[in-house]
Design a protein around this motif. Structure first.
Motif, mmCIF file in Angstrom:
data_model
loop_
_atom_site.group_PDB
_atom_site.id
_atom_site.type_symbol
_atom_site.label_atom_id
_atom_site.label_comp_id
_atom_site.label_asym_id
_atom_site.label_seq_id
_atom_site.Cartn_x
_atom_site.Cartn_y
_atom_site.Cartn_z
ATOM 1 N N CYS A 10 -41.285 0.376 17.057
ATOM 2 C CA CYS A 10 -40.876 -0.611 16.248
ATOM 3 C C CYS A 10 -40.154 0.093 14.813
ATOM 4 O O CYS A 10 -40.931 0.933 14.241
ATOM 5 C CB CYS A 10 -41.467 -1.803 16.012
ATOM 6 N N THR A 11 -38.953 -0.058 14.417
ATOM 7 C CA THR A 11 -38.575 0.300 12.620
ATOM 8 C C THR A 11 -38.545 -0.915 12.239
ATOM 9 O O THR A 11 -38.220 -0.562 10.778
ATOM 10 C CB THR A 11 -36.978 0.745 13.581
ATOM 11 N N ASN A 12 -39.386 -2.190 12.702
ATOM 12 C CA ASN A 12 -38.858 -3.647 11.305
ATOM 13 C C ASN A 12 -39.787 -4.239 12.037
ATOM 14 O O ASN A 12 -40.343 -4.539 13.324
ATOM 15 C CB ASN A 12 -37.799 -3.603 11.017
ATOM 16 N N SER A 13 -40.143 -5.338 10.516
ATOM 17 C CA SER A 13 -41.123 -6.810 11.625
ATOM 18 C C SER A 13 -40.735 -7.356 12.506
ATOM 19 O O SER A 13 -41.303 -8.059 13.261
ATOM 20 C CB SER A 13 -41.326 -7.607 10.027
ATOM 21 N N ALA A 67 -36.855 -1.586 37.953
ATOM 22 C CA ALA A 67 -35.971 -2.363 37.650
ATOM 23 C C ALA A 67 -36.665 -4.055 37.830
ATOM 24 O O ALA A 67 -35.513 -4.455 37.158
ATOM 25 C CB ALA A 67 -35.714 -2.329 39.359
ATOM 26 N N ARG A 68 -37.286 -4.596 37.906
ATOM 27 C CA ARG A 68 -37.692 -5.808 37.422
ATOM 28 C C ARG A 68 -37.429 -6.346 35.701
ATOM 29 O O ARG A 68 -36.987 -6.947 34.892
ATOM 30 C CB ARG A 68 -38.960 -6.266 38.094
ATOM 31 N N THR A 69 -38.344 -4.959 34.784
ATOM 32 C CA THR A 69 -38.602 -4.869 33.562
ATOM 33 C C THR A 69 -37.363 -4.723 32.899
ATOM 34 O O THR A 69 -37.037 -5.794 32.067
ATOM 35 C CB THR A 69 -39.277 -3.763 33.427
ATOM 36 N N LYS A 70 -35.807 -4.008 34.059
ATOM 37 C CA LYS A 70 -34.715 -4.055 32.903
ATOM 38 C C LYS A 70 -34.193 -4.974 33.261
ATOM 39 O O LYS A 70 -33.741 -5.324 31.940
ATOM 40 C CB LYS A 70 -33.936 -2.857 34.162
ATOM 41 N N GLY A 75 -36.885 -7.228 29.534
ATOM 42 C CA GLY A 75 -35.893 -5.428 28.659
ATOM 43 C C GLY A 75 -35.241 -6.230 28.812
ATOM 44 O O GLY A 75 -34.601 -4.961 27.222
ATOM 45 N N GLN A 76 -34.450 -6.863 27.925
ATOM 46 C CA GLN A 76 -33.215 -7.325 27.184
ATOM 47 C C GLN A 76 -33.393 -7.744 25.868
ATOM 48 O O GLN A 76 -32.708 -7.394 25.121
ATOM 49 C CB GLN A 76 -32.480 -9.077 28.505
ATOM 50 N N GLU A 77 -34.961 -8.288 25.628
ATOM 51 C CA GLU A 77 -35.170 -8.434 24.560
ATOM 52 C C GLU A 77 -35.395 -7.647 23.265
ATOM 53 O O GLU A 77 -35.601 -7.132 22.663
ATOM 54 C CB GLU A 77 -36.276 -10.029 24.410
ATOM 55 N N THR A 78 -36.632 -6.565 24.457
ATOM 56 C CA THR A 78 -37.225 -5.339 23.573
ATOM 57 C C THR A 78 -35.833 -3.938 23.664
ATOM 58 O O THR A 78 -36.644 -2.778 24.099
ATOM 59 C CB THR A 78 -38.463 -5.094 24.229
ATOM 60 N N ARG A 79 -34.544 -3.999 24.426
ATOM 61 C CA ARG A 79 -34.077 -2.897 24.546
ATOM 62 C C ARG A 79 -34.327 -2.255 23.935
ATOM 63 O O ARG A 79 -33.967 -0.920 23.822
ATOM 64 C CB ARG A 79 -32.963 -3.407 25.623
ATOM 65 N N THR A 80 -33.658 -2.343 22.024
ATOM 66 C CA THR A 80 -33.603 -0.970 21.105
ATOM 67 C C THR A 80 -34.930 -0.801 20.494
ATOM 68 O O THR A 80 -34.501 -0.051 19.598
ATOM 69 C CB THR A 80 -32.687 -2.440 20.124
#
Length: 91
Positions: A10-13, A67-70, A75-80
């Protein structure tokens, strides 16, 4: 078998908070997947880094998990969040 080891960095809290919020459901769903033998995501002493260990019984079960994870909320909330993974075949 397919083994994944690595880290979420992670880059931040805010990113850390997203992991904490969405990880329980992601873990539960992953452990219910056909072919999942091991799935662990753990905090480290560094609050921005989490270790990841996964083991799937086949390439097919690992691919289905990916595939399920993506497509999942996780997957959407942690993609960055940066992922540093090594994927190997275990014989």
């Amino acid at each position: 078998m397919i083994k994944l080891t690595g880290r979420l960095v992670c880059t931040n809290s805010d990113e850390t908070a997203r992991i904490r919020r969405y990880l329980p459901a992601h873990t539960r769903l992953t452990k219910q997947e056909a072919g999942c033998l091991l799935f662990e995501v753990k905090e480290t002493d560094d609050p921005l880094v989490w270790t990841v260990e996964e083991l799937f019984e086949s390439q097919e079960s690992f691919d289905a998990h990916q595939a399920r994870t993506k497509a999942s909320v996780w997957g959407q909330e942690t993609r960055t969040i940066a992922r540093e993974y090594v994927i190997t075949e275990v014989v």
